[in-house]
Design an enzyme around this catalytic site. Structure first.
Site, PDB file in Angstrom:
ATOM      1  N   LEU A  96      -8.918 -59.698 -22.232  1.00 20.22           N
ATOM      2  CA  LEU A  96     -10.255 -59.204 -22.543  1.00 20.22           C
ATOM      3  C   LEU A  96     -10.469 -59.170 -24.049  1.00 20.22           C
ATOM      4  O   LEU A  96      -9.634 -58.652 -24.785  1.00 20.22           O
ATOM      5  CB  LEU A  96     -10.425 -57.796 -21.950  1.00 20.22           C
ATOM      6  CG  LEU A  96     -11.732 -57.080 -22.271  1.00 20.22           C
ATOM      7  CD1 LEU A  96     -12.909 -57.809 -21.650  1.00 20.22           C
ATOM      8  CD2 LEU A  96     -11.667 -55.645 -21.783  1.00 20.22           C
ATOM      9  N   HIS A  97     -11.570 -59.751 -24.496  1.00 22.84           N
ATOM     10  CA  HIS A  97     -11.916 -59.705 -25.922  1.00 22.84           C
ATOM     11  C   HIS A  97     -13.417 -59.821 -26.103  1.00 22.84           C
ATOM     12  O   HIS A  97     -14.110 -60.459 -25.325  1.00 22.84           O
ATOM     13  CB  HIS A  97     -11.184 -60.782 -26.730  1.00 22.84           C
ATOM     14  CG  HIS A  97     -11.403 -62.189 -26.291  1.00 22.84           C
ATOM     15  ND1 HIS A  97     -10.817 -62.735 -25.164  1.00 22.84           N
ATOM     16  CD2 HIS A  97     -12.140 -63.182 -26.835  1.00 22.84           C
ATOM     17  CE1 HIS A  97     -11.170 -64.000 -25.043  1.00 22.84           C
ATOM     18  NE2 HIS A  97     -11.991 -64.298 -26.045  1.00 22.84           N
ATOM     19  N   THR A  98     -13.882 -59.152 -27.141  1.00 22.48           N
ATOM     20  CA  THR A  98     -15.308 -59.135 -27.464  1.00 22.48           C
ATOM     21  C   THR A  98     -15.487 -59.749 -28.846  1.00 22.48           C
ATOM     22  O   THR A  98     -14.768 -59.406 -29.782  1.00 22.48           O
ATOM     23  CB  THR A  98     -15.849 -57.691 -27.449  1.00 22.48           C
ATOM     24  OG1 THR A  98     -15.527 -57.095 -26.183  1.00 22.48           O
ATOM     25  CG2 THR A  98     -17.351 -57.666 -27.652  1.00 22.48           C
TER      26      THR A  98
END
Length: 137
Positions: A96-98
């Protein structure tokens, strides 16, 4: 998780231009930024998609994402930011990464085509990371 580059960055085993390292996550420069100063925010725990993020982690993680978006704008003097997340499709690293991408009017970014650039050298990347880090509220 073994073999996950983002877990390696979180653990300090993989070099990165870290903007901040906090209990709610780690933020660092994307090595292939859309625009220079493009920051990735990841949770410390290996999770693949947004649906994997536990409810109790949501406030802290997204508070960090918001702080990074503001710091990118403030620290780099950009006109705004583009904040985005892919889940599985187009997710180049399955952690998960933004993305917090600096934007300026007329920068040429259109739709979902993300052209990539590179930093001239490590000194330039370190300068961008330091400018965003210094602007963190």
């Amino acid at each position: 998780m073994d073999g996950c580059v983002f877990c390696g960055i979180v653990a300090g085993e993989v070099p990165a231009f870290v903007v901040t390292d906090e209990p709610d996550g780690v933020a660092f420069l994307d090595t292939r930024p859309v625009f220079k100063g493009h920051v990735l925010v990841v949770p410390r725990t290996h999770l693949v998609t947004l649906s994997d993020l536990p409810d109790d982690a949501l406030p802290g993680y997204f508070r960090l994402v918001r702080r990074i978006a503001v710091a990118v704008e403030t620290g780099l003097g950009s006109g705004g930011t583009f904040v985005a997340m892919n889940n599985r499709v187009s997710q180049s690293v399955p952690h998960l990464h933004t993305h917090a991408v600096p934007r300026t009017k007329g920068d040429g970014l259109r739709g979902f085509f993300w052209p990539r650039t590179r930093y001239a050298d490590d000194a330039e990347a370190a300068d961008f990371a330091a400018r965003v880090s210094a602007a963190l509220a």
